[in-house]
Design an enzyme around this catalytic site. Structure first.
Site, PDB file in Angstrom:
ATOM      1  N   ASP A  93       0.867  -1.166   0.000  1.00  0.00           N
ATOM      2  CA  ASP A  93       0.000   0.000   0.000  1.00  0.00           C
ATOM      3  C   ASP A  93       0.909   1.223   0.000  1.00  0.00           C
ATOM      4  OD1 ASP A  93      -3.024   0.903   1.901  1.00  0.00           O
ATOM      5  OD2 ASP A  93      -2.233   1.563  -0.031  1.00  0.00           O
ATOM      6  N   ASP A 269      -7.572  -7.661   1.150  1.00  0.00           N
ATOM      7  CA  ASP A 269      -6.598  -7.736   2.241  1.00  0.00           C
ATOM      8  C   ASP A 269      -7.313  -7.323   3.518  1.00  0.00           C
ATOM      9  OD1 ASP A 269      -6.307  -4.610   1.828  1.00  0.00           O
ATOM     10  OD2 ASP A 269      -5.260  -5.122   3.690  1.00  0.00           O
TER      11      ASP A 269
END
Ligand SMILES: CNc1nc2cc3c(=O)[nH]c(N)nc3c(CCN)c2[nH]1
Length: 375
Positions: A93, A269
């Site tokens: 990320d 996720d």
């Protein structure tokens, strides 16, 4: 590092679909769940056991690794794969979400976001360019644009402003990525627009103008609730290219995963399996169990005898109850391992149901059996 990133669709069943993402470090079977390895470790579980649960890819975080041990140090160790011994694909990320949820003294400008580390108060700046530089130093196979995840609720005008900033940052992220990333790496755009259908459309169209090999749906799992989240997916996924992966960020509970696969999401996720495992919560086909509960003190049955995961098959609930009551490290380790295995078995069951054209029946049976709350 020669295999270029690619996505191939497999079976479709309604809006649900299976696929395969090919990367230079291996293939990701979709729908896929990515265990969260925030600081270069999937907390309390060794990478060989993460692999054994069937995970094809794990997630790492720019925010945490830039602060400690720093991206430059990870690069000196050969990158995050070598440093952590995870040999498969890694998705990172971009850091914006974590800055807003973890750091102090945050200042958001057109340039980027400046903040103080939650670890030692040191000052840092994340720009789209710096985030891509960090993700490349880590060696991430799939990278995220720097975006702003707006809070929920948010006014329509503030959401629009935030969405437009994220689109400008998407352009800058892609320009920086094309400068320094390898052909084997991929950058995803992140769709924003909170719970406003016209803004989700605007964001999805603007990102496709820029062009990405995959699209994340951001701005969700921030307190809007399951029905509102599904409502946003209903209007957003049909706007995204069918031949590119869709990644729903930060999701979720098993019922969220089933409902989102039903709405053509390919990647997920969530910290839930590992975080709840560390606190004594076991996820099962019938719903979550709190293993610290007195009802398990004399329970001689394992969590799931049908699993080939030792954590699910070889230990009784009574033993796990004892470990948590005694504060033994092995408790969080075994339950994190079991929960990751359960999540991978759920994903495998969904992939199989889609391939066999019986996903509706699977989803219906799962929703009837999986009780999130007792009673
Ligand atoms: C737990 N809920 C949740 N919502 C997210 C939204 C974004 C989001 O909108 N953008 C980014 N970059 N990350 C997000 C994350 C982190 C995913 N690991 C989210 N997590």
């Amino acid at each position: 590092m020669t295999t270029p990133f690619s996505f191939s669709l497999g079976a479709t069943d309604g809006q649900a679909r299976t696929g395969a993402i090919t990367t230079s470090r291996g293939t990701i079977r979709t729908p896929a769940f990515m265990p969260v390895g925030t600081a270069g470790t999937v907390k309390a579980v060794q990478m060989r056991d993460v692999k054994a649960t069937g995970a094809d890819i794990i997630l790492g975080n720019t925010y945490h690794l830039m602060l400690r041990p720093t991206a430059e140090r990870v690069a000196r160790f050969g990158g995050l794969h070598k440093f952590s011994t995870w040999e498969g694909p890694i998705l990172t990320d971009s850091g914006g979400f974590q800055v807003m949820s973890l750091s102090a003294m945050r200042k958001l400008t057109e340039e980027g976001v400046s903040f103080q580390s939650h670890i030692d108060g040191s000052k840092h700046m994340l720009t789209p360019e710096r985030s891509i530089e960090i993700q490349c130093l880590l060696g991430a196979d799939i990278q995220m644009q720097l975006d702003e995840c707006p809070p929920f609720p948010i006014s329509e005008e503030a959401s629009l402003e935030s969405l437009e900033l994220s689109v400008r940052w998407a352009k800058r992220s892609k320009a920086a990525f094309e400068e320094i990333a390898g052909r084997h790496q991929a950058l995803y755009g992140i769709v924003q627009g909170s719970v406003f259908p016209d803004q989700r459309k605007r964001s999805a169209e603007a990102l496709q103008e820029i062009g990405f090999p995959g699209y994340s749906v951001g701005g969700l799992a921030v307190g809007e609730g399951r029905e509102a989240m599904f409502g946003v997916l209903d209007v957003t996924t049909p706007l995204l290219p069918k031949d590119k992966p869709r990644y729903l960020m930060g999701v979720g509970k098993p019922l969220d995963l089933v409902g989102a696969v039903e709405r053509s999401i390919d990647m997920f996720d969530c910290v839930l399996p590992t975080r709840s495992g560390r606190h004594g919560q076991a996820w099962t086909w019938d719903g979550p169990l709190n293993l610290k509960n007195a009802q398990f003190v004399d329970d001689e049955t394992p969590l799931d005898p049908a699993s080939d995961c030792p954590a699910s098959r070889d230990y009784t609930k009574g033993y796990l109850n004892h470990l948590f009551r005694a504060g033994e490290y092995l408790g969080p380790m075994l339950l994190s391992w079991h929960n990751l295995d359960f999540y991978q078995r759920l994903m495998a069951a969904m992939r199989e149901a889609i391939a066999e054209g019986r996903f509706d029946q699977f989803a219906e049976e799962f929703r009837a059996r999986h009780r999130e709350r007792k009673g």
